[in-house]
Enzyme design. Sequence first.
Site, PDB file in Angstrom:
ATOM      1  CE1 TYR A 109      61.047  84.709  80.017  1.00 34.02           C
ATOM      2  CE2 TYR A 109      62.630  84.469  81.784  1.00 34.02           C
ATOM      3  CZ  TYR A 109      61.651  83.925  80.974  1.00 34.02           C
ATOM      4  OH  TYR A 109      61.284  82.615  81.132  1.00 34.02           O
ATOM      5  CD1 TRP A 111      61.450  84.663  86.242  1.00 36.28           C
ATOM      6  CD2 TRP A 111      61.028  84.499  88.427  1.00 36.28           C
ATOM      7  NE1 TRP A 111      60.853  83.447  86.466  1.00 36.28           N
ATOM      8  CE2 TRP A 111      60.591  83.313  87.800  1.00 36.28           C
ATOM      9  CE3 TRP A 111      60.875  84.634  89.810  1.00 36.28           C
ATOM     10  CZ2 TRP A 111      59.996  82.266  88.507  1.00 36.28           C
ATOM     11  CZ3 TRP A 111      60.290  83.583  90.508  1.00 36.28           C
ATOM     12  CH2 TRP A 111      59.861  82.420  89.859  1.00 36.28           C
TER      13      TRP A 111
END
Length: 765
Positions: A109, A111
């Site tokens: 995921y 970031w």
Amino acid sequence: MSQGLISSSHWGPLRATVSDGRLSVASHELDPDPSPIARNLIAANGHRSRVLFPMVRRGWLDGGPGPDAARGEDEFVRVSWSTLYSVLGDELRRVIDAYGNSAVFGGSYGWGSAGRFHHPQSQVHRFLNQLGGYTRSVNTYSTGASSVILPHVLGADVDAVHGLTSWDVIDRHTTMIVAFGGLPVKNLQVAPGGITQHRSAERLRRIVADGTKVVAISPVRDDCPPGPGVEWLAISPGTDVALMLALAWVLVDENLHDVEFLRTRCAGYDEFEQYVTGRSDGVPKRPEWAETVTGVPAERIVILAREMAAHRTLVTVTWSLQRARHGEQPPWAGIALAAMLGQIGLPGGGFGHGYGSMGDVGVPQRGLRLPTLPQGINPVTSVIPVARVADMLLDPGGRYEYDGTVAAYPDIRLVYWCGGNPFHHHQDLSRLRRAMARPDTVVVHETHWTATAKHADVVVPAATFLERSDIGASRNDSAIVAMRRILPPPGEARTDYQTFAELADVLGVRAAYTENRTEAEWLRHLYETWTATQTADLPDFDAFWGAGHLLLPSVEPEQVMLAAFARDPTGAPLSTPTGRIELTSEVVRSFGYDDCPAHPVYFALEQNAAYPLTLVTTQPARRLHSQLDMGAHSQDGKVDGREPLTMHPGDAARRGIADGSVVLISSAQGRCLASARLTDAITSGCVQLATGAWYDPMDPADPHSPCAHGNPNALTRDEGTSRLAQACTGQLVGVQVEAWRGPVPPITAYEPPSFTDIHRQETRP
């Protein structure tokens, strides 16, 4: 070693200096308002929680792959890189040969990095695609509900909603902002690829100073921007749609709605009005009705509706409001309210989504394609909504509905996580622990011993962004940055690219994965490929790298949401079935979802007498998500090392809780400790806890053990927003709070697990 080298982060560019092994970080001269989050880097460098060597969990190494509830409490064994590549390559071959590529979940995921090349999600997906693909996820925890409902309402191209109207346009034209969820300035520090020049907070302050009236609607006063012209309209959490409907009722009752706009540019308004007036369900959404639901006085609702009709009004809805059960409704209802005002398409008027949610919302759109690492083609069709990962692991073969489709969860045997921390962003962590026990193998690339790393079988030590060179870039940012390597990776840590290149070699796909390029050659290639697509005269790679950054061409600031459509709905129709704004969607109606009907509807929060307080989880002000939680800036915001729970003094007094005391927060899902922080800047009946404290179960062997550190996802519910989006619902949960009576447990979240060093034949606690 290095002096004043430039790099970039999610919270902006920086200059770093290393002297005698000590890291110093300073802001970049381009940034007028640098974020103090950079302070967290100092403590993270050389921290004891760093993953330094390849590690394999003892139970997996001795017993082989298979489901194992010992994940999260087992010890690890330090192995050589050659051993790690061998066992991991064998396991990937075994799973793919026996179960197919759909049995591999590429669970990363975003970031993971502000850099465009060393973006972990891109790296792992590129690698897995060379092996034949993987089961993937779609959407995000941040905007999972919005990204599904908005295409039904506004058409497939909904980027226009995400802050297209810039702060500068708002300053010039808007005379009133009605901000559902507020406009929290703290969230303006970060963006996925960084913010070279932090200006949004200053622009928002200028908007307030120039006389724009701001009504910030939130249960927490900290969600209001500063300024004397800002009104905090305290509201009960989860009731924003009820307030929107009551405002709509006043507009209809006093004939303040724009009938022509609704007739020519909207579809299904009549049915929505019947619901607002109560003709369809027998419940008129009068201000008096809304007062009992929201806590906002009825007379204020009436006056607010009149003010909105009299001003050039921008209706905004933060991303936070759609991170709750029935999260599709707030943005949809906000669009309906803005449509009734008839100002969509006018400069400074209409609707906006995400203002105050992230730093690049409200920044003029540049439309420049960023340098991007090609991920290849994934031939596997198996896909899940991102927030349904625990459902997938716990219920292989189970059927679920999503956006008009019905699908079955794949049988996942191997989870490969590279970048991201599900023990931060997922809900109901005791349930996630049970889910993570089910696969045969869990692989995690990590820089530090997060709870995700501790629940893995194979832990790959990864370099941080300070330990590799890259190109920093973000959508709509004013510059791209040459990210120099500041430090060498400690121990035996390597970049993800190095790890995947060697693993690809073991699996016979090295040439396809690397294209025979080194990391430095990839950076040059990505830059040159990008500049070849641009019309502006841009410097070559060597000039860019030597300068340290490249300021991008300026853009025309007069960008306005749906301006062309509003001027000529026939000549510039939306990509909805009707070509109009669908206040009632026949497509959504055809799905038959009782939890997401054909037009915006208010759903009351479920009540449980055992959990009478509503917990609001918010983004932290002192870190990005859970990153670098051990850093000084993050730690300065804690109370005796524990995350603070904001609580109204009246609610605290009724429970015998004093300011600064340790409290136990309980929900139907779990428990966690926190430190009470009492303030009247929060609505009574509501408590607030920021996300991002590292998950720290008091008893690692017990999935139901309380988190000692204050991670709110030990409390939140793991269920979808509705059958339409199946998105994250982590913002709100019913809780009880009581004073902690037992011995106060220590914080052990940052301690590495015990491991055996096979090179020295010793066990380290």
